[in-house]
Design an enzyme around this catalytic site. Structure first.
Site, short mmCIF file in Angstrom:
data_model
loop_
_atom_site.label_atom_id
_atom_site.label_comp_id
_atom_site.label_asym_id
_atom_site.label_seq_id
_atom_site.Cartn_x
_atom_site.Cartn_y
_atom_site.Cartn_z
N HIS A 117 39.19 34.63 38.24
CA HIS A 117 39.44 34.84 36.82
C HIS A 117 38.78 33.73 36.00
O HIS A 117 37.80 33.97 35.31
CB HIS A 117 40.95 34.90 36.54
N CYS A 141 47.55 29.47 37.10
CA CYS A 141 46.99 29.36 35.75
C CYS A 141 47.28 30.60 34.91
O CYS A 141 47.71 30.50 33.78
CB CYS A 141 45.49 29.12 35.82
N HIS A 142 47.02 31.78 35.47
CA HIS A 142 47.20 33.01 34.70
C HIS A 142 47.92 34.10 35.48
O HIS A 142 47.96 35.25 35.06
CB HIS A 142 45.85 33.52 34.18
N GLY A 143 48.44 33.78 36.67
CA GLY A 143 49.31 34.71 37.38
C GLY A 143 48.63 35.75 38.25
O GLY A 143 49.18 36.82 38.45
#
Length: 177
Positions: A117, A141-143
């Site tokens: 990502h 960080c963003h799952g």
């Protein structure tokens, strides 16, 4: 006859001049081209050799390849079975476990430890780290959640964790790069 000798002499001078120019050109180009070759320290980082003998089934290690983290996991038979049970058509980036491992070494999964990502380092390779909903890796960080075959299953990451080029030198030693 005097005219024939002049032509021969002129041909010799032309050949000698062109040969000298060619030798001078080569002598100039060789150092220019050879200075573009990678230095010894760069060549030393171009491959990473890892001994896998200490990694127990179910364990993973973190290593470094070209200044980036690499995850090497010794999959258990249960993890292999779970990865093979997932319908490939249900995956965002469809790949089978066999496509992500080497034939004869299906229990060894080698991936770059960089989330696809935004480049964070996922958790799951260290002892006791969060492995996410699918038992593989979890990017805090963003799952993004990855399964036991390091395939993206949930979250914003667009593709699976990258499998670098690697070869087995023996049953317990791999060379990445």
């Amino acid at each position: 006859m005097a005219e024939g000798e002049g032509v021969r002499r002129r041909d010799f001078i032309n050949i000698a001049a062109v040969s000298a120019a060619g030798i001078g050109g080569v002598a100039t180009l060789v150092p220019l081209i050879s200075q573009m070759a990678p230095s010894k320290d760069v060549l030393a980082e171009s491959t990473t050799e890892l001994d896998l003998s200490a990694i127990e089934p179910g364990q993973a290690i973190k290593a470094v390849f070209r200044k980036q983290p690499v995850f090497v996991r010794n999959l258990t038979p249960k993890e292999i079975q779970e990865a093979n049970a997932v319908p490939v058509s249900s995956l965002r980036d469809p790949q089978t476990l066999a496509e992500r491992t080497k034939e004869g070494h299906e229990n060894w999964l080698v991936t770059m430890g960089v989330c696809t990502h935004l480049g964070c380092v996922p958790l799951g390779a260290g002892e006791g780290e969060n492995r996410g909903e699918f038992g593989g890796y979890f990017c805090p960080c963003h799952g993004s959640h990855y399964d036991t075959a390091a395939r993206i299953r949930k979250g914003p990451a667009p593709t699976n964790l990258v499998v670098p080029d690697y070869t087995f030198n023996s049953d317990t030693v791999i060379v990445i790069g």
